[in-house]
Scaffold this motif. Structure first.
Motif, PDB file in Angstrom:
ATOM      1  N   CYS A 151      22.442   1.154   5.660  1.00 21.18           N
ATOM      2  CA  CYS A 151      21.630   2.274   5.176  1.00 21.18           C
ATOM      3  C   CYS A 151      20.135   1.950   5.181  1.00 21.18           C
ATOM      4  O   CYS A 151      19.309   2.852   5.239  1.00 21.18           O
ATOM      5  N   ASN A 174      21.936  18.514   2.135  1.00 23.43           N
ATOM      6  CA  ASN A 174      21.493  17.146   2.416  1.00 23.43           C
ATOM      7  C   ASN A 174      20.418  16.702   1.429  1.00 23.43           C
ATOM      8  O   ASN A 174      20.429  15.553   0.978  1.00 23.43           O
ATOM      9  N   THR A 175      19.517  17.614   1.067  1.00 23.58           N
ATOM     10  CA  THR A 175      18.473  17.290   0.095  1.00 23.58           C
ATOM     11  C   THR A 175      19.086  16.945  -1.259  1.00 23.58           C
ATOM     12  O   THR A 175      18.682  15.968  -1.900  1.00 23.58           O
ATOM     13  N   ILE A 221      24.452  10.811   3.339  1.00 23.51           N
ATOM     14  CA  ILE A 221      23.145  11.376   3.706  1.00 23.51           C
ATOM     15  C   ILE A 221      23.101  11.603   5.214  1.00 23.51           C
ATOM     16  O   ILE A 221      23.458  10.731   6.004  1.00 23.51           O
ATOM     17  N   LYS A 267      20.685  13.548  -1.021  1.00 26.77           N
ATOM     18  CA  LYS A 267      19.652  12.499  -1.053  1.00 26.77           C
ATOM     19  C   LYS A 267      19.187  12.224  -2.476  1.00 26.77           C
ATOM     20  O   LYS A 267      19.074  11.065  -2.887  1.00 26.77           O
ATOM     21  N   PHE A 316      19.749   8.667  -4.221  1.00 23.41           N
ATOM     22  CA  PHE A 316      18.628   7.801  -4.577  1.00 23.41           C
ATOM     23  C   PHE A 316      18.561   7.549  -6.080  1.00 23.41           C
ATOM     24  O   PHE A 316      18.185   6.462  -6.519  1.00 23.41           O
ATOM     25  N   THR A 349      18.282   5.412   6.332  1.00 27.71           N
ATOM     26  CA  THR A 349      18.864   6.288   5.308  1.00 27.71           C
ATOM     27  C   THR A 349      18.160   6.053   3.975  1.00 27.71           C
ATOM     28  O   THR A 349      17.820   6.996   3.271  1.00 27.71           O
TER      29      THR A 349
END
Length: 187
Positions: free
Chosen positions: A81, A151-152, A143, A155, A159, A86
């Motif tokens: 990643c 996808n947002t 992701i 993410k 994170f 990523t």
């Protein structure tokens, strides 16, 4: 070889397959296959320990291989990643470095302890660290699988979970050092 040790060995053997499917962009749904394999591999960590304790099958080989298998699985995902972007720079390298440093330090403590006939058991913070990592990794791997808003959201969740798992990694490492500082004292 008993069943718990076989499960641990299977976890190690699964790592290259997880990596292959994650990186094989030419395979439709390759990342999804990698995520499913990761979840199965992570579950074997829970299962091997449970079976070993319940059936009194705890072995020195298992005590040695199980934590190595855990570390290899998590570090492999973080490397992938980070390498593919990523986890954006510099956060991927920082996260990976923290995780690897913690694992090297804890392993060094365990090696020193063995030479002094001291057994250093895992504690709740190490288990929380591992659990948080095992929850975070498949979401990180997700992701880029979807487009747009989905996808947002993935993410953001990934994170935040990565930050939480890195915090638990630091905390569990510091706790391990403080709790076992007698190991590095010369006598």
């Amino acid at each position: 070889m008993n069943l718990p040790n076989k499960l641990t060995l299977i976890r190690v053997i699964m790592i290259p397959f997880i990596m292959f499917f994650y990186m094989a962009s030419f395979i439709p749904y390759g990342k999804i296959v990698a995520i499913v394999l990761f979840i199965i591999a992570a579950y074997t960590d829970h299962l091997d320990g449970k079976i070993a304790r319940k059936n009194h099958l705890v072995t020195d080989f298992g005590k040695f291989l199980d934590p190595i298998a855990d570390k290899l699985l998590i570090v492999a995902i973080l490397i992938m990643c980070t390498a593919d972007g990523t986890i954006p720079s510099p956060w991927g390298v920082i996260s990976l470095s923290i995780v690897v440093a913690r694992e090297f330090i804890v392993s060094a403590f365990r090696l020193i302890a063995v030479t002094k006939n001291i057994v250093l058991a895992a504690d709740i913070w190490g288990k929380i660290k591992t659990t948080s990592q095992c929850i975070c990794m498949p979401i990180l791997m997700l992701i880029g699988t979807f487009d747009g808003t989905i996808n947002t959201v993935i993410k953001i969740i990934a994170f935040v979970l990565l930050a939480i798992s890195v915090i638990f990694t630091v905390f569990s490492g510091m706790n391990y050092i403080i709790k076992n500082k007698q190991v590095i004292k010369d006598k």
